[in-house]
Motif scaffolding. Structure first.
Motif, PDB file in Angstrom:
ATOM      1  N   SER A 215      22.632  28.613 -13.637  1.00 28.51           N
ATOM      2  CA  SER A 215      22.686  29.806 -12.773  1.00 28.51           C
ATOM      3  C   SER A 215      23.475  30.939 -13.431  1.00 28.51           C
ATOM      4  CB  SER A 215      23.309  29.465 -11.423  1.00 28.51           C
ATOM      5  OG  SER A 215      24.692  29.173 -11.580  1.00 28.51           O
ATOM      6  N   ASN A 216      24.371  30.587 -14.359  1.00 25.38           N
ATOM      7  CA  ASN A 216      25.120  31.589 -15.123  1.00 25.38           C
ATOM      8  C   ASN A 216      25.987  32.471 -14.226  1.00 25.38           C
ATOM      9  OD1 ASN A 216      25.853  32.785 -17.599  1.00 25.38           O
ATOM     10  ND2 ASN A 216      24.432  34.472 -17.272  1.00 25.38           N
ATOM     11  N   SER A 217      26.458  31.922 -13.117  1.00 28.76           N
ATOM     12  CA  SER A 217      27.276  32.668 -12.171  1.00 28.76           C
ATOM     13  C   SER A 217      28.734  32.695 -12.626  1.00 28.76           C
ATOM     14  CB  SER A 217      27.188  32.031 -10.785  1.00 28.76           C
ATOM     15  OG  SER A 217      28.246  32.450  -9.948  1.00 28.76           O
ATOM     16  N   TYR A 218      29.325  33.891 -12.724  1.00 27.12           N
ATOM     17  CA  TYR A 218      30.732  33.983 -13.112  1.00 27.12           C
ATOM     18  C   TYR A 218      31.618  33.229 -12.119  1.00 27.12           C
ATOM     19  CZ  TYR A 218      35.450  35.527 -13.896  1.00 27.12           C
ATOM     20  OH  TYR A 218      36.808  35.509 -14.117  1.00 27.12           O
TER      21      TYR A 218
ATOM     22  N   VAL B 161      24.382  16.244 -21.572  1.00 30.96           N
ATOM     23  CA  VAL B 161      23.651  17.453 -21.943  1.00 30.96           C
ATOM     24  C   VAL B 161      22.837  17.978 -20.753  1.00 30.96           C
ATOM     25  CG1 VAL B 161      21.738  18.314 -23.356  1.00 30.96           C
ATOM     26  CG2 VAL B 161      23.558  16.955 -24.410  1.00 30.96           C
ATOM     27  N   ALA B 162      22.071  17.095 -20.131  1.00 30.83           N
ATOM     28  CA  ALA B 162      21.215  17.516 -19.014  1.00 30.83           C
ATOM     29  C   ALA B 162      22.050  17.994 -17.827  1.00 30.83           C
ATOM     30  CB  ALA B 162      20.305  16.363 -18.592  1.00 30.83           C
ATOM     31  N   GLY B 163      23.142  17.289 -17.552  1.00 31.64           N
ATOM     32  CA  GLY B 163      23.999  17.688 -16.440  1.00 31.64           C
ATOM     33  C   GLY B 163      24.645  19.039 -16.666  1.00 31.64           C
ATOM     34  N   SER B 164      25.077  19.291 -17.910  1.00 31.21           N
ATOM     35  CA  SER B 164      25.691  20.578 -18.235  1.00 31.21           C
ATOM     36  C   SER B 164      24.709  21.719 -18.028  1.00 31.21           C
ATOM     37  CB  SER B 164      26.183  20.572 -19.688  1.00 31.21           C
ATOM     38  OG  SER B 164      27.154  19.576 -19.898  1.00 31.21           O
ATOM     39  N   ILE B 165      23.483  21.514 -18.489  1.00 32.74           N
ATOM     40  CA  ILE B 165      22.455  22.549 -18.337  1.00 32.74           C
ATOM     41  C   ILE B 165      22.175  22.822 -16.861  1.00 32.74           C
ATOM     42  CG2 ILE B 165      20.026  23.109 -18.738  1.00 32.74           C
ATOM     43  CD1 ILE B 165      20.263  21.468 -21.363  1.00 32.74           C
TER      44      ILE B 165
ATOM     45  N   TRP C  86      18.360  35.837 -22.115  1.00 28.04           N
ATOM     46  CA  TRP C  86      18.769  35.215 -23.372  1.00 28.04           C
ATOM     47  C   TRP C  86      19.974  34.298 -23.175  1.00 28.04           C
ATOM     48  CZ3 TRP C  86      16.795  34.873 -28.233  1.00 28.04           C
ATOM     49  CH2 TRP C  86      15.656  35.635 -28.506  1.00 28.04           C
ATOM     50  N   VAL C  87      20.906  34.701 -22.336  1.00 29.78           N
ATOM     51  CA  VAL C  87      22.077  33.849 -22.084  1.00 29.78           C
ATOM     52  C   VAL C  87      21.633  32.522 -21.468  1.00 29.78           C
ATOM     53  CG1 VAL C  87      24.166  33.586 -20.695  1.00 29.78           C
ATOM     54  CG2 VAL C  87      23.739  35.736 -21.901  1.00 29.78           C
ATOM     55  N   ARG C  88      20.741  32.575 -20.481  1.00 30.11           N
ATOM     56  CA  ARG C  88      20.251  31.339 -19.858  1.00 30.11           C
ATOM     57  C   ARG C  88      19.487  30.480 -20.865  1.00 30.11           C
ATOM     58  NH1 ARG C  88      19.449  34.616 -14.993  1.00 30.11           N
ATOM     59  NH2 ARG C  88      20.809  33.784 -13.352  1.00 30.11           N
ATOM     60  N   GLY C  89      18.733  31.119 -21.742  1.00 31.17           N
ATOM     61  CA  GLY C  89      18.034  30.361 -22.776  1.00 31.17           C
ATOM     62  C   GLY C  89      18.999  29.616 -23.676  1.00 31.17           C
TER      63      GLY C  89
END
Length: 467
Positions: A169-172, A160-164, A377-380
């Motif tokens: 960064s939410n970079s395409y 979980v932590a690694g995925s976050i 919101w996406v990053r949240g």
């Protein structure tokens, strides 16, 4: 495949004249513009193939091989048609779903069903978190004991932590490149599986394959078959989130705002053809993966009467390699399993984060067209969703059942996606930009098959028996 999205500072959801780009022609020119399908492939060849498809093969043998092929092929036309609408309008799926009448206040009925499906997905994606943690626990036990509560708990937290951390960064470009790397790893693994089994005591032949093409469903396998149909190939969730990645790759922005000109129509047709190629390549990838894992279950687990249950699912599968080839092969399988399941998480977390944000926007919580608010919101969601999925797994700890429940819900939601796709096609797509005669025929057949199987699954959920 790492083409930058329009420009570094451009909002891909905002269509402006300065974002226009002429489409490439042919396969050679199009390859560098493919990518959204890789993210979809990374999502698909995960829980469905490694867990649900292998479990079905273990239960029924080769007899449902036809269902595997059908489940991957039948939904592709609907995926492409919804993506066509997105490329022409610049709008993602849940925005469009909310425009399909009737509405309940601010929210459309299809988005209400989407919310119900999303809740069931806590089980499915929680199962993926659990499967990944189980494989890591077997590969590197914490506390000296594989699959102990302590080891599973620690690895779940790490996953979980690694995925976050990796996805925040939410970079395409990062998401696409990571998906590409994971697709390469698990594609090699599935080819090794498919080519290696005939040289083991669990070999299979042409007669086995032909027996799986008889279009029958054995008694007692209906529920598993419906779950597999919902979860293998592009499910309702992948069809939906593919539209977001088409926009973020740049397809819609490169087409530009609809000015009704012949130039705009020609540009739109060109980028739609690129999307077709993207869909086709991803279909090849996940169909090969699906068949490999089904054959693994049918050829190896079914003759031994091995059943996949709870956290022992990964143990059962890896034990097969230990028995046949040796301990080193089991380690290789575990690495492959981590890549397969991890790829689903890699694609699912940012995809579901976009969809949750979009549905909240339809409820008026935020303005979807405000890029700063949307990305916040996406990053949240990228932070919150993996935590909730991990907590769900630790509470239930049965990956196979969790994944199958999510698969049934996905299969039931598919008819709603079909209805939305046809509505948006009729009301918002210029008939001149519809697909050709053959595409439209395939779209019709696919839509009917999806709807009938969705209804079939729904009736079975409520206890209606057939045959």
């Amino acid at each position: 495949m790492g083409t930058k999205v329009a420009s570094a500072n451009a909002d891909p959801y905002l269509l402006t004249a300065d974002g226009i780009k002429e489409p490439p022609t042919g396969w050679a020119g199009s390859l560098r513009y493919l990518g959204p399908g890789l993210i979809v492939s990374a999502s698909i060849v995960g829980s469905g193939e490694l867990i649900a498809t292998t479990a079905l093969g273990a239960k029924v043998g080769f007899v449902l091989l036809w269902m595997v092929i059908l489940s991957t092929a039948v939904k592709v036309a609907v995926q492409a048609e919804l993506a066509r609408w997105t490329i022409l309008t610049g709008k993602p799926a849940l925005t469009g779903f909310n425009e399909v009448p009737p509405k309940i206040g601010r929210i459309g009925w299809i988005n209400v069903l989407w919310i119900l499906m999303a809740l069931s997905k806590f089980l499915q994606i929680g199962g993926i978190v659990g499967g990944t943690a189980s494989a890591l626990s077997m590969l590197i036990p914490v506390g000296g004991e594989p699959l102990s509560a302590t080891s599973l708990g620690v690895w779940t937290v790490i996953v979980v932590a690694g995925s976050i951390a990796l996805l925040y960064s939410n970079s395409y470009n990062l998401i696409e490149r990571g998906a590409f790397a994971l697709v390469v790893v698990f594609s090699i693994a599935t080819v090794v599986i498919a080519l290696g089994l005939p040289f083991t005591p669990f070999s299979y032949g042409g007669d086995d394959v032909l027996s799986g093409l008889t279009f029958t469903i054995p008694a007692g396998a209906i529920g598993a078959a419906v779950a597999m149909f919902g979860i293998t190939g592009v499910g309702a969730d992948e069809i939906t989130f593919y539209t977001y990645w088409c926009v973020e790759k740049g397809y819609a922005r490169w087409v530009g705002p609809n000015d009704g000109s012949p130039e705009w129509k020609a540009r739109a047709q060109g980028w739609i053809r690129v999307m077709y190629k993207d869909v086709f390549v991803s279909w090849i990838i996940y169909t090969v993966g699906t068949l490999a894992f089904f054959i693994m279950g049918a050829a190896v687990l079914n003759p031994q009467g091995l059943v996949l249950e709870g956290n022992e699912m990964i143990t059962t599968l890896s034990q097969m390699y230990t028995d046949v080839i040796g301990e080193w092969a089991a380690i290789g399988f575990l690495i492959g399993a981590i890549a397969v399941l991890g790829s689903t998480l890699w694609a699912s977390i940012p995809s579901w984060s976009r969809m949750y944000t979009n549905v909240l926007a339809t409820l008026g919580v935020l303005d979807w067209n405000n890029r700063e608010a949307r990305e916040k919101w996406v990053r949240g969601c990228i932070v919150v969703l993996p935590i909730l999925w991990g907590a769900t797994y630790l509470s239930i700890s049965s990956p196979v059942v969790m994944v199958q429940i999510g698969g049934v819900a996905t299969g039931i939601f598919l008819p709603a996606v079909v209805i939305a796709t046809w509505y948006l096609r009729k009301t918002q797509v210029d008939p001149e930009l519809h697909g050709g005669r053959w595409f439209n025929l395939v779209l019709l057949v696919s839509s009917i098959a999806i709807t009938l199987l969705g209804i079939y699954g729904l009736l079975n959920v409520f206890g209606v028996e057939f045959g």
